[in-house]
Each structure stands twice: as C-alpha cells, then as structure tokens.
Write a protein that holds these residues in place. Structure first.
Motif: not given
Length: 308
Positions: A120, A196-197, A200-201, A204, A226, A229-230, A233-234
């Motif tokens: 991660t 974050a982009y 998250a992608y 997810i 994904a 939602l990414a 999140a961005n």
C-alpha cells in the motif's frame, strides 16, 4: 587447491530484477485516452465548480446550474472545454506515465519483480510521484481553463475566443510567466490528491476483483466503481487547495503574492467554509468523470496489450 585448504565461497548477490511491468509508452497512450474520456464526461460540473469557487453570487450547485443555463444555454455548460480537452491528452498521459514510473522506482528500490505486488505504501508513493511531472503541463492548462470559465461568468468584458486566444491574452497582459501562475498551488493540490486517487483506485479494485492492476481480466463494473470512488477520494483531499488555486489563477495580476496570501485573506474574510466552496459539483463530477477515465485507461491498455 590442496585438501588442507578451505575454499571460501562468497554468497551470491541477488541480482537486481528488471523493473519491467507495463510499457511506459502504453501507460502514456492509455492515460491520454482516459483523460479525454474524463473531460467529455465531467466538464459541465467542473465549470460549475470553478464558478462557485470564484464567486459568491451562487447559493448552491443547482442555483449555479440554473443561472449558467439561463445565461448561456446548454452550450455554455461546455464553455472552456477546448482547453482541458486539448490539454487532457498530455496531462493524463504524463500522469499515468508518472504513476507507472513511480511503481518502477519502488520495484527497483525494493528489488521486486514485475509480477510482485506492491505494498500500500509503495502504491501511495507512486501516486504522489505522478503529480510531479504532471504539474508542469497541468498548471498552464488550468490557468487558461479557469480564465475562460470565470471570464464569462463574471462579465469582465474579456471575451476570449478560445484557449489560444486566452493564452495570448494572458501573455500580453502579464508576460509568459503568468501562464504558470498557481504552479505551487497546483502541486499542493495534486500530490496529496494523487496519493488518494491512485491509492483508492488500486485498493478498491483489488477488493472487487482480488487482482492488481494489469493482471488478468478485470470486470468493467469493478473499474467503473473503483474509478468513480477514486475520483471522489481525490477531491475529498484536494478541494481546499483547489479553491486556493482557482482564486489565485483568476485574480488580477499583482493582487496576491502567492497561495499563502490567498489563504490568509480567505480565512479573514470568508472563514474556513470557503475552502470547501464548490465541493458539491466537484463530487458530483468526480464519480462519472473518473469512472470514464479509468475505464478508458484499462480498456485501451487491454487493447494495446492484445495487439503488441
């Protein structure tokens, strides 16, 4: 060597593995195509976001939409689209190329093979790294786009015919360097936003498909979910610095010395809530636009992998 001598054999050093993975050319091309998909899907809501960020005359997203529609019609919702559409190809191409290079840096640094999954933290590093080369192209494109959008909304009398005209007008008024006004603010927005982009992608999508990017068949539904939602999140991370960037880039020359002064004045006059101005249209735009972007990226990448 006599029988009384001991042969000392040094342990073999583990060779550095090839960074391999996705071709940089493929990442570049697929990112460009994804950027075009993003702009086509999300520009109207981006226009509303910028107008709300740079003006206090709108009470809500719907109020901004109604007034824009009444003022300029449906075509007005796509005002300033040429600049990001022309710019989207190199910007997103560089963004996804930068993300690919960030992954390769992590693979090289940790001696990982192209088939090893990144942790991660390594994915987050690669995401943040992608913003660095992207900003060089993104900053002037954002400056032109915001100038076109806000110039029409605020009735300043500067009727630019398009991106090229706006760019020449900016250069005539304040010089070539003015095209890069807000570069630090763009970097301040895009580094944490990209962390974050992409983070998250990948996370997810992994949960939805149990696969990492680029390995095996991926469900289009997983990509769309994904990706959408990414995007959200961005913007959850990037909206405050984006407000500062928009204010700085659309302000008269000489009004602000930098993003810090924009922040100080905004806090003094409007309060902390102003940092989240435009979050409504930004979030509304984020899901469909970025779902379209990642779908375009993944499908074009799969197509290229099938032909070469």
């Amino acid at each position: 060597m006599s029988s009384t001598e001991l042969a000392v054999i040094a342990p073999e050093e583990k060779p550095k593995v090839s960074t391999g993975g996705t071709s940089g050319v493929k990442s570049f091309l697929s990112g460009g195509f994804g950027g075009m998909c993003l702009v086509a899907a999300g520009h109207p809501l981006d226009l509303l976001k910028v107008r709300m960020q740079t003006s206090t005359q709108y009470k809500s997203t719907m109020d901004c939409f109604r007034k824009t529609l009444a003022e300029s019609g449906i075509r007005g919702m796509y005002r300033g689209m040429a600049a990001p559409l022309v710019g989207a190809t190199p910007v997103f191409a560089i963004c996804f190329w930068g993300y690919d290079q960030g992954q390769k840096i992590m693979r090289y640094a940790y001696n990982l093979s192209p088939t090893d999954k990144l942790s991660t933290n390594q994915i987050l590093f690669a995401g943040g790294f992608s913003a660095i080369p992207t900003t060089a192209v993104m900053a002037p494109m954002e400056r032109i786009k915001c100038t076109l959008q806000v110039g029409a909304a605020n009735s300043t009398g500067v009727a630019y015919k398009g991106p090229a005209d706006a760019a020449m007008g900016i250069i005539r008024t304040a010089g070539f360097r003015s095209l890069f006004k807000g570069t630090c603010a763009t970097l301040l927005r895009d580094v944490p936003g990209s962390v974050a982009y992409f983070g998250a992608y990948e996370l997810i999508k992994k949960k939805l498909t149990s696969q990492s990017a680029g390995q095996g068949a991926i469900s289009p539904l997983a990509i769309v979910t994904a990706g959408g939602l990414a995007g959200m999140a961005n913007w959850a991370v990037a909206i405050p610095p984006d407000v500062l960037k928009s204010r700085l880039q659309t302000s008269p020359e000489g009004k602000y010395t930098g993003v810090r002064q924009v922040f100080v004045e905004m806090m003094r006059v409007e309060g902390p809530g102003a940092l989240f101005r435009g979050i409504g249209p930004a979030m509304l735009r984020a899901f469909p636009a970025n779902a379209a972007c990642f779908l375009g990226v993944e499908l074009s990448l799969q197509f290229m992998n099938s032909v070469w």
